[in-house]
Design an enzyme around this catalytic site. Structure first.
Site, short mmCIF file in Angstrom:
data_model
loop_
_atom_site.label_atom_id
_atom_site.label_comp_id
_atom_site.label_asym_id
_atom_site.label_seq_id
_atom_site.Cartn_x
_atom_site.Cartn_y
_atom_site.Cartn_z
N GLY A 1 0.84 -1.20 0.00
CA GLY A 1 0.00 0.00 0.00
C GLY A 1 0.87 1.25 0.00
CB SER A 2 0.22 4.60 1.36
OG SER A 2 -1.04 4.67 0.74
#
Lengths: 382, 649
Positions: B326-327
């Protein structure tokens, strides 16, 4: 014998008999038995009461029986020969019918506290019977086929009953013992040659038939013969035992590993170490020297007997002595050949050394007859 | 019957002749016997003596004592404890059933155990000692010993068995030992004869397995004299084996305990490493399990419970679990762009809440848009569109190369089981494995750590350490073997533009220190303990149209195993980084709300060398934090002592 001879030569009587006992033979037999005590003490790991002590007791009993028999005049034993033979055949039949009740214990007959092994006894009675038969038979008729046939019948009837027990080893010893007395009695060598040729021929025909269309035995029977002749084909069975026995014997070397130092015997690698394979424990612990010493004692016994037989002018006495001696020879020869890997393993003990009372008693009964023959030999008065 | 003398003479002569003949034959046979004896006893005696020796001597192995495993402070993580057991020798004990029942009056034995013991006994030869009960305590042993005269053939014995004093805390890293299996033997080219000893135990997972050869030591032996059935008669000589090497790990027991306890009931993983050395201080995978169960032989029910648990307690998620980052992957995308000089950190990108690429709309998590963002604000607010833009400029090849420089996409050489390499996708990879060409949409997904990208929690911690130091840190787990310290490698510089790296660090600082930051709620207020971090919320499944129609809007309305993973990476202190932490909570929801608070507690615990200091938290949170820390510290026990004694049925 003439009257004159009777005056000059006579059998000793009363306590004088003690002087005429063949003491050399007694000494040799005792020496062999002592070797046995020593080895039984060794293989029990120093446990005197396990094998050595009972064996000594049996020896004491058996040698007493030997002397009792020895002091009874030979003519009595000669007249008993037929009776003894008949009793032993009856006992074999008894084993055949009553012995079978006890599971697999056909060789034994329970008579009160004594376990009687009729086949053991038969070895002696057959020799007595054959010796008496040829003493009775006119010397000119010994090779006549009819009279040879009678002798064969005397031998083969009990032998057949023993084979049925089944105890092939003892049956062969009975046939061997009886056959040898026939040989000494002067039966023509052609018969012996014929029998040998017949046996060899039969065996080769049976083997020649193998794998052909007219095969005489089943394959599994051949395989059984194969393992019988060559135990290494059955590595987990007989071969293990014989290999261990050879290791024990071979590892003894010249002078052995020392008394009670035989690892093969002490650690139980050796099967039947107190009975059939006791010679290997001796050879392991006392080496080549020990083995040859025992063999020399045995040979000494045979030589003593042959000399005694040749001194005897009495046909029955001579045949009896030679028969008993040959029986004894067959015992140790077969046992030694077996434990040295020269013969298939058949259950034949080493005479006077292997643990076991029945065989020892019968052997010493046999030598009691030999002693009787020696003592009651007519001699010139001293 | 009287015979004429002539007959008698003739008979005697004939008998003598035949007697000589037969006597000669018998002597000849005796001669053959002597020759045979000569051949065997003089000719081949050496050969036979050798065979007799081989018969006689048997070599029995003595198992060495297994090397100990300790943490960096010398706390024993795996030790050997004396194990009292009862053995029975059938030939001395007599009827086994009766003997076992007599024994059952002294020590607790269930009917099942008696049955099993009886079967075991009957399977072996009568002189073989059979273990019929183990893990006894001293009292029970003493009872059996005191009653020895009434229990022939039954003797207490003492052996060594493995014990893990901290139980579940190190189950995945240290691993456990168990009896050698057929498969273990087949897997080895030339197995150590020790492995043939019945019930011998070898490492099954973790350090115990990977360092098996170091830990096991070498066998001693004793030469014994045996008889034909193999029974021992006496010992001839004895040589003790060499104990296995002791292994000291870089792990810190206190921090490991705190980390695992902090992960709590979730299916989660956390890694703590020292950024300068790469030393792994804590590697926690929750839920965990008690490795001691496996040493004793785990019951079918216990094993089934572990196997069927949907939180997968037996998996070491820190290195085996591969999750979309993810981020948390965004710093890699940014660094790839700056390193290729395709953007500058100050450059602003307009975020309308989505971008359109080849007729497809890629949304920012904030559908309202972030407006004009530069690198720091894009990281702090985790704007997706900024990275979509960067991704289009640099392309997958540079992102792939940068990810590799940051320590992603390859296996670390660590003595742990089943280490995953994660997945650092490239054009070749997609062509080979998916049989399809790489498209720009894949790059856009990859730029925010979605799509094909997979990382393990430990990889994320390494990446964080590399961001914090600018050097190619690699993780280390082994501090010393038999007191010989393993050298810390000199990690080379990554060769990143210092200004760009500083901007990325600044952006991560703002994540947890700027009020715009996604993890501002998890900030640290003590100036010298402050952390820089990055949140991540990685999608496992999209909310489907059907679900949307059914009114599901929020993650917590989805079933557990469809929810997003929550991730957080951080390092601290911000000015002079010492520790890097990564936290992944499977299906935990949001990185900022779930993972970041956990990571903050862990990194504070690491910096404080114990429990997190309450004063490091923002004042309004302190009450709640204080009670949470108290609960956790209550949960952490001291080292356990081996549980002895039979469990009463």
């Amino acid at each position: 014998m003439s009257y004159l001879e009777y005056n000059v030569k006579r059998s000793p009587s009363g306590l004088r008999k003690v002087l005429y006992v063949n003491w050399v033979l007694v000494l040799l037999l005792s020496a062999v038995a002592c070797v046995g005590f020593l080895q039984l003490y060794s293989v029990s790991g120093g446990d005197f009461s396990r094998w050595a002590e009972p064996q000594m007791q049996r020896f004491a009993l058996s040698i007493t029986v030997m002397f009792v028999i020895a002091f009874v005049p030979l003519w009595f034993w000669r007249s008993m020969a037929g009776m003894a033979y008949a009793v032993s055949v009856l006992l074999l039949l008894g084993v055949e019918f009553f012995g079978s009740i006890g599971m697999g214990a056909q060789r034994w007959l329970e008579l009160g506290p004594i376990r009687l092994q009729p086949s053991e006894m038969t070895k002696i009675t057959v020799i007595m019977a054959i010796a008496a038969y040829y003493d009775w038979l006119d010397i000119r008729k010994v090779s006549h086929p009819l009279w040879v046939g009678v002798a064969l019948l005397i031998i083969l009837v009990p032998a057949f009953l023993v084979v049925k027990q089944p105890d092939l080893g003892t049956a062969l010893l009975i046939i061997g013992g009886g056959g040898m007395v026939m040989f000494f009695a002067g039966v023509s060598l052609w018969y012996f040659g014929g029998v040998i040729a017949l046996v060899v021929g039969l065996i080769s025909v049976v083997f020649a038939s193998r794998g052909t269309s007219w095969q005489l035995l089943h394959d599994y029977q051949f395989r059984r013969i194969d393992t019988f002749l060559d135990p290494s084909l059955d590595p987990l069975g007989t071969s293990y035992h014989i290999n261990q026995a050879m290791i024990a014997l071979g590892s003894g070397g010249l002078s052995g590993r020392g008394f009670m130092q035989g690892t093969q015997s002490r650690l139980n690698f050796l099967p039947e170490k107190q009975t059939d394979f006791i010679f290997n424990t001796l050879a392991e612990e006392f080496g080549f020297i020990g083995g040859v010493f025992l063999l020399a004692l045995y040979v000494g016994i045979i030589v003593t007997c042959v000399v005694a037989a040749m001194q005897s002018r009495n046909r029955f006495a001579a045949l009896l002595i030679l028969g008993i001696a040959s029986n004894f020879f067959l015992y140790f020869a077969v046992n030694m050949a077996m434990v040295m890997g020269l013969a298939p393993v058949v259950g034949v003990p080493l005479p006077l050394v292997s643990y076991g009372g029945s065989a020892m008693l019968m052997i010493l009964i046999g030598f009691g007859l030999v002693q009787s023959a020696c003592i009651h030999r007519p001699r010139e008065r001293a | 019957m009287k015979r004429p003398p002539k007959d008698t003479e003739e008979s005697a002569r004939r008998i003598s002749r035949r007697a000589m003949l037969m006597g000669g034959a018998q002597m000849a046979f005796a001669g053959v016997l002597v020759l045979r004896m000569r051949q065997l006893q003089l000719g081949q005696s050496e050969e036979f003596r050798l065979l007799a020796e081989e018969n006689r001597i048997n070599i029995r192995l003595l198992p060495p004592s297994r090397g100990l495993i300790a943490d960096r402070n010398g706390n024993l993580l795996a030790q050997n404890v004396q194990n009292y057991r009862i053995v029975l020798v059938r030939e001395d004990a007599g009827e086994p059933r009766a003997a076992l029942e007599r024994l059952a009056q002294l020590i607790p034995l269930t009917a099942d155990e008696i049955d099993r013991a009886e079967r075991d006994i009957m399977r072996h030869r009568p002189f073989v000692p059979v273990t019929i009960a183990d893990q006894l305590n001293w009292e029970e042993v003493a009872r059996v010993a005191a009653n020895a005269p009434a229990l022939p053939g039954i003797t207490p014995e003492v052996g060594l068995s493995r014990f893990y004093p901290f139980g579940a805390e190190f189950a995945h890293t240290v691993g456990y030992v168990g009896p050698v299996s057929e498969r273990d033997l087949e897997a080895r080219e030339n197995p150590d004869p020790l492995l043939m000893i019945p019930r011998f135990q070898i490492g099954k997972i973790g350090v115990e397995r990977e360092y098996e050869d170091i830990l096991r030591g070498s066998a001693g032996h004793r030469r014994i004299e045996v008889n034909a059935v193999g029974r021992e008669m006496r010992e001839l000589d004895r040589q003790e084996g060499d104990a296995g090497a002791n292994v000291q790990l870089t792990l810190d027991r206190a921090l490991q305990a705190f980390t695992l306890a902090r992960l709590g009931e979730d299916s989660a993983a956390a890694a703590v490493i020292e950024v300068q050395t790469g030393n792994i201080l804590a590697l926690a995978s929750a839920p965990s399990f008690d490795p001691n169960l496996f040493v004793r032989g785990i019951s079918v029910a216990d094993f089934a419970a572990l196997r069927d648990n949907d939180h997968r307690p037996m998996s070491n998620k820190t290195v085996q679990g591969a999750y979309p980052p993810g981020s948390t992957f965004k710093p890699v995308t940014a660094l790839a762009a700056f390193d290729a000089r395709l953007a500058t950190p100050d450059e602003r990108v307009f975020c309308p809440g989505y971008i359109e690429v080849s007729n497809r709309r890629f949304h920012c998590w904030n559908r309202g848009g972030h407006g004009r963002v530069n690198l720091t604000s894009a990281l702090a607010e985790s704007c997706d569109v900024y990275f979509y833009e960067m991704a289009q400029r640099v392309g997958i090849d540079r992102i792939n190369a940068m990810a590799e420089r940051m320590g992603l996409g390859f296996r670390y050489e660590l003595p742990l089981s089943g280490i995953s390499s994660g997945l650092n996708p490239s054009r070749e990879w997609k062509r080979e494995r998916r049989d399809a060409e790489w498209v720009v949409g894949d790059t856009i997904n990859a730029s925010i750590g979605q799509g094909y990208v997979l990382t393990t929690p430990l990889q994320l911690a390494v990446m964080t350490a590399r961001i914090a130091t600018g050097r190619a840190i690699l993780p280390r787990l082994v501090h010393a073997i038999d007191d010989v310290e393993q050298p810390v490698p000199e990690y080379p510089q990554l060769g990143l533009d210092p200004a760009a790296l500083a901007q990325v660090q600044r952006g991560m600082w703002e994540v947890s220190n700027s009020n715009r930051g996604t993890a501002y709620g998890s900030r640290i207020v003590s100036a010298d303990l402050r952390m820089a971090g990055k949140t991540g919320t990685s999608q496992v499944f999209s909310i489907t149209a059907a679900e949307r129609a059914a009114g599901i809007r929020r993650q917590d309305q989805l079933p557990w195993n469809r929810r997003d993973h929550a991730l957080f990476i951080c390092y601290a202190p911000d000015t002079d980084p010492r520790y890097a932490v990564s936290v992944v909570v499977e299906h935990g929801g949001g990185g900022s709300s779930v993972a970041a608070p956990i990571a903050r507690d862990i990194i504070l615990a690491a910096q404080n060398g114990g429990l997190p200091p309450v004063e490091a938290y923002p004042a309004p949170q302190r009450n709640r934090i204080e009670s949470m820390i108290r609960a956790i510290s209550d949960q952490i026990g001291p080292a356990a002592t081996p549980e002895t004694g039979r469990r009463r049925a």
